[in-house]
Design an enzyme around this catalytic site. Structure first.
Site, short mmCIF file in Angstrom:
data_model
loop_
_atom_site.label_atom_id
_atom_site.label_comp_id
_atom_site.label_asym_id
_atom_site.label_seq_id
_atom_site.Cartn_x
_atom_site.Cartn_y
_atom_site.Cartn_z
N GLY A 21 0.82 -1.19 0.00
CA GLY A 21 0.00 0.00 0.00
C GLY A 21 0.86 1.25 0.00
N CYS A 22 0.31 2.36 -0.47
CA CYS A 22 1.08 3.60 -0.59
C CYS A 22 1.50 4.13 0.78
CB CYS A 22 0.28 4.64 -1.36
SG CYS A 22 -1.41 4.89 -0.77
N TYR A 23 0.54 4.26 1.70
CA TYR A 23 0.89 4.72 3.04
C TYR A 23 1.85 3.75 3.72
CZ TYR A 23 -3.14 7.95 2.87
OH TYR A 23 -4.03 8.95 2.55
N ALA A 24 1.59 2.47 3.53
CA ALA A 24 2.42 1.45 4.17
C ALA A 24 3.85 1.51 3.68
CB ALA A 24 1.82 0.07 3.92
#
Length: 323
Positions: free
Chosen positions: A125-128
């Site tokens: 994921g992008c935030y991850a």
């Protein structure tokens, strides 16, 4: 005259290519230098949701990329069982699932080889991507205890929210800024917790700004409460050791740790729009620090990362990064 037999291209089927991530993957693949090592298989637009047609594409594909909602991605994996295809899943569905390799090559030594040989790879994921890149080296170094109470704040461009959000922000009256996920159950939390090495889920507050692409993930730390009271320089050194400028095979690293004199006191979220790199920084003063990761939510946070994983899975060298 003896003709040279060229190796067969890796055949890739993007299941869900009409979405933002799928379109980004195709565009990046089409921009690869000739001779392109990957051939994109195309399904008739009218058959995009037809199970038999999709299975036929999976049978032809060496790798199937899933750019689908979570439930649809799980159904696609079940559909493709027996087809012989490998899967790269861009959804959240399999990021902490047993038997799936996490598609973050920078995670640790040996991760690119695990991705290269895996049958099932989950795109992060992008935030991850930003949170794990900042936290994991500090946890492994013992500077940040696994039991620590960690808070993460983040802002993303609206392109990561899907068609409805893009349409809302494309209008002049699109919201300037919005907090969301205030039930504190954001879908990236399981992968952030597992791959950062934290013992408990962090407190994560994401937000969306009125700009198309870009992202900043920020993590505040009270250094005086950490073991050994590390300095800002200590944190930066740990990150620099974790993310050298080049990969072991000599390719440019997608992660760059910014030096102190390059940090400054301001940071724009959209400066890496269209870029597949990620920048890490350690800002600090008076026993406090803020870790930041800046990336493009559609680049290193989605399509750009997927293409790098596709190339690894295809046994291909990594080209220069987009940007």
């Amino acid at each position: 005259m003896v003709s040279r037999i060229l190796p067969r291209k890796t055949r890739v089927f993007i299941d869900g290519e009409a979405g933002t991530t799928g379109l980004g993957i195709r565009q990046r693949l089409e921009a690869l230098p000739d001779p392109c090592p990957i051939e994109c298989l195309k399904i008739h637009p009218g058959l995009r949701k037809d199970p038999e047609a999709r299975f036929a594409m999976m049978e032809q594909a060496d790798i199937t990329v899933l750019c689908l909602p979570d439930d649809a991605a799980r159904e696609a994996v079940a559909l493709g069982k027996g087809s012989g295809t490998r899967f790269l899943d861009a959804s959240t569905a399999h990021r902490v699932s047993k038997g799936w390799v996490y598609g973050l090559p920078e995670l640790e030594s040996g991760q690119p080889e695990r991705i290269r040989h895996a049958r099932h790879v989950s795109n992060p994921g992008c935030y991850a991507t930003g949170a794990i890149a900042l936290l994991r080296p500090l946890v492994q170094a013992g500077v940040l205890p696994a039991e620590a109470a960690v808070s993460i704040n983040a802002v993303s461009g609206y392109s990561g929210g899907g068609r409805k959000m893009i349409e809302a922000h494309a209008r002049d009256d699109g919201p300037a800024f919005k907090l969301y996920g205030l039930d504190l159950q954001h879908k990236h939390l399981p992968e952030i917790t597992q791959y950062s090495g934290l013992a408990h889920q962090p407190l994560f507050v994401p937000s969306v700004g009125h700009f198309p692409q870009g992202m900043i993930v920020s993590i505040p730390l009270h250094l005086v409460h950490l073991p050994g009271c590390p300095s800002v320089s200590d944190l930066r050194r740990i990150l620099q050791e974790a993310y050298p400028d080049e990969t072991p095979d000599g390719a440019e690293s997608a992660v760059r740790v910014i030096q102190a004199d390059e940090t400054g006191t301001e940071l724009l979220a959209d400066s890496l729009a269209g870029d597949d790199r990620m920048e890490l920084r350690v800002h600090g003063h008076g026993g406090q620090a803020v870790l930041t990761a800046r990336l493009d939510n559609l680049g290193k946070g989605a399509s750009g990362a997927a293409v790098r994983n596709l190339l690894l899975m295809s046994g291909q060298p990594l080209p220069p990064l987009a940007g």
